[in-house]
Scaffold this motif. Structure first.
Motif, PDB file in Angstrom:
ATOM      1  N   LEU A   3       0.777  -1.207  -0.129  1.00  0.00           N
ATOM      2  CA  LEU A   3       0.147  -0.092   0.005  1.00  0.00           C
ATOM      3  C   LEU A   3       0.965   1.243   0.254  1.00  0.00           C
ATOM      4  CD1 LEU A   3      -2.994  -0.759   2.562  1.00  0.00           C
ATOM      5  CD2 LEU A   3      -3.021  -0.514   0.166  1.00  0.00           C
ATOM      6  N   PHE A   4       2.243   1.220   0.429  1.00  0.00           N
ATOM      7  CA  PHE A   4       2.996   2.503   0.807  1.00  0.00           C
ATOM      8  C   PHE A   4       3.559   2.697  -0.403  1.00  0.00           C
ATOM      9  CE2 PHE A   4       2.020   0.399   4.740  1.00  0.00           C
ATOM     10  CZ  PHE A   4       1.622   1.547   5.689  1.00  0.00           C
ATOM     11  N   ASP A   5       3.623   1.646  -1.564  1.00  0.00           N
ATOM     12  CA  ASP A   5       4.585   2.107  -2.813  1.00  0.00           C
ATOM     13  C   ASP A   5       4.278   3.299  -3.622  1.00  0.00           C
ATOM     14  OD1 ASP A   5       6.347  -0.174  -1.890  1.00  0.00           O
ATOM     15  OD2 ASP A   5       5.126  -1.529  -3.234  1.00  0.00           O
ATOM     16  N   GLN A   6       2.881   3.372  -3.668  1.00  0.00           N
ATOM     17  CA  GLN A   6       2.348   4.483  -4.665  1.00  0.00           C
ATOM     18  C   GLN A   6       1.758   5.630  -3.763  1.00  0.00           C
ATOM     19  OE1 GLN A   6       3.174   4.086  -7.519  1.00  0.00           O
ATOM     20  NE2 GLN A   6       4.302   2.177  -7.261  1.00  0.00           N
ATOM     21  N   VAL A 113      -2.560   5.139   9.000  1.00  0.00           N
ATOM     22  CA  VAL A 113      -2.939   3.899   8.840  1.00  0.00           C
ATOM     23  C   VAL A 113      -3.918   3.382   9.680  1.00  0.00           C
ATOM     24  CG1 VAL A 113      -1.024   2.507  10.198  1.00  0.00           C
ATOM     25  CG2 VAL A 113      -2.347   1.444   8.259  1.00  0.00           C
ATOM     26  N   GLU A 114      -5.028   2.918   9.152  1.00  0.00           N
ATOM     27  CA  GLU A 114      -6.185   2.447   9.877  1.00  0.00           C
ATOM     28  C   GLU A 114      -6.491   1.025   9.397  1.00  0.00           C
ATOM     29  OE1 GLU A 114      -7.571   4.244  12.324  1.00  0.00           O
ATOM     30  OE2 GLU A 114      -6.360   5.991  11.913  1.00  0.00           O
ATOM     31  N   PRO A 115      -7.237   0.216  10.275  1.00  0.00           N
ATOM     32  CA  PRO A 115      -7.912  -0.980  10.021  1.00  0.00           C
ATOM     33  C   PRO A 115      -8.953  -0.722   8.920  1.00  0.00           C
ATOM     34  CG  PRO A 115      -8.589  -0.368  12.059  1.00  0.00           C
ATOM     35  CD  PRO A 115      -7.513   0.486  11.502  1.00  0.00           C
ATOM     36  N   ALA A 116      -9.046  -1.633   7.784  1.00  0.00           N
ATOM     37  CA  ALA A 116     -10.143  -1.519   6.446  1.00  0.00           C
ATOM     38  C   ALA A 116     -11.237  -2.204   7.192  1.00  0.00           C
ATOM     39  CB  ALA A 116      -9.343  -2.265   5.458  1.00  0.00           C
ATOM     40  N   GLU A 117     -11.853  -1.391   8.272  1.00  0.00           N
ATOM     41  CA  GLU A 117     -13.169  -1.613   8.744  1.00  0.00           C
ATOM     42  C   GLU A 117     -13.989  -0.508   8.999  1.00  0.00           C
ATOM     43  OE1 GLU A 117     -11.810  -2.871  12.752  1.00  0.00           O
ATOM     44  OE2 GLU A 117     -10.844  -4.615  11.916  1.00  0.00           O
ATOM     45  N   PRO A 118     -15.320  -0.513   8.871  1.00  0.00           N
ATOM     46  CA  PRO A 118     -16.174   0.416   9.017  1.00  0.00           C
ATOM     47  C   PRO A 118     -16.144   1.128  10.147  1.00  0.00           C
ATOM     48  CG  PRO A 118     -17.308  -1.662   8.155  1.00  0.00           C
ATOM     49  CD  PRO A 118     -16.184  -2.024   8.714  1.00  0.00           C
ATOM     50  N   ASP A 210      -6.365  -2.091   0.978  1.00  0.00           N
ATOM     51  CA  ASP A 210      -6.584  -3.621   0.726  1.00  0.00           C
ATOM     52  C   ASP A 210      -7.373  -4.186   1.729  1.00  0.00           C
ATOM     53  OD1 ASP A 210      -5.021  -3.749   3.183  1.00  0.00           O
ATOM     54  OD2 ASP A 210      -3.428  -4.289   2.113  1.00  0.00           O
ATOM     55  N   SER A 211      -7.391  -5.300   1.691  1.00  0.00           N
ATOM     56  CA  SER A 211      -8.388  -6.242   2.804  1.00  0.00           C
ATOM     57  C   SER A 211      -8.128  -5.916   4.187  1.00  0.00           C
ATOM     58  CB  SER A 211      -8.111  -7.712   2.447  1.00  0.00           C
ATOM     59  OG  SER A 211      -6.810  -8.230   2.431  1.00  0.00           O
TER      60      SER A 211
END
Length: 244
Positions: A3-6, A113-118, A210-211
């Motif tokens: 995720l950090f590459d771009q 950065v955060e968890p991919a959660e609602p 991402d997931s």
């Protein structure tokens, strides 16, 4: 590719280094000036803090910068060595640090950065202004919560970026986030004057999901800031502050 590459704009990527790690891993104590902030900290906080500082020094080393202490200020923000811009972020299972030299034209950086959660629906009115809530309402129900958390992350990221210049702690309604899902980008607009920023100034950024995680980033370049500031000083028109 991570995720950090771009996550930062292409023109500034050569000037920055991002390093990631696991904040759950036990690490050796940091430098003495840093450890004073941990006297009353929980074990979890100690691991997160030490991981962030270790990753920041690793990023500094990748730029050829000698290791140095990064103490915590009274407000817990990192006190970066002279001439260095940086940001540290973590969630339960991921920590990241980004570093750049100010001599390379980077005034300030924000990374989150955060968890991919609602996001908890009860928090949306606290986090989001009216315009953001109206935009969220246009999304499918299955995506609304995730992008509410993306708005939250973008605000956290933008606040970190503006703080070294304003030294002002902002509430969540002090900025408005506009997200372009197709481009993976956002703009954080100031809803009030926060010197040296003015109402309507913007900090453009990028996001990736991402997931597992949401990552947001913005970097304010010296050239962009000086250009916007000089136009305001000349009062030719209200020009937004832009970032690289």
């Amino acid at each position: 590719m991570t995720l950090f590459d771009q996550i930062f704009d292409p023109e500034i990527r050569p000037a920055i280094r991002v390093v990631t790690g696991d904040p759950r891993i036990e690490r050796s104590p940091g430098l003495p000036d840093e450890e004073t902030a941990l006297r009353r900290a929980s074990e979890c906080r100690r691991r997160e803090f030490r991981t962030g500082r270790a990753l920041a020094r690793e990023a500094m080393g990748a730029l050829g910068i000698a290791p140095a202490a990064i103490p915590a200020a009274h407000d817990r923000s990192p006190m970066w060595p002279e001439g260095i811009a940086g940001s540290v972020t973590h969630c339960d299972d991921l920590c990241a640090a980004v570093v750049a030299r100010k001599a390379d034209g980077i005034l300030s950086i924000g990374l989150d950065v955060e968890p991919a959660e609602p996001l908890d629906p009860d928090l949306i009115p606290e986090i989001c202004v009216d315009e953001e809530r109206r935009w969220l309402a246009t999304l499918p129900a299955s995506r609304c919560g995730l992008f509410a958390r993306t708005v939250f992350s973008a605000k956290e990221c933008a606040y970190k970026c503006q703080y070294p210049l304003s030294h002002t702690l902002l509430d969540f309604h002090a900025m408005r986030i506009s997200i372009d899902i197709s481009r993976g980008s956002f703009e954080a607009s100031f809803n009030r004057d926060v010197a040296p920023f003015r109402t309507g100034d913007t900090l453009p950024g990028r996001f990736a999901i991402d997931s597992c995680h949401i990552v947001t980033a913005t970097a304010l370049t010296a050239n962009a800031f000086a250009s916007g500031y000089l136009r305001r000083q000349g009062e030719s028109h209200d020009a937004p502050v832009r970032c690289g």
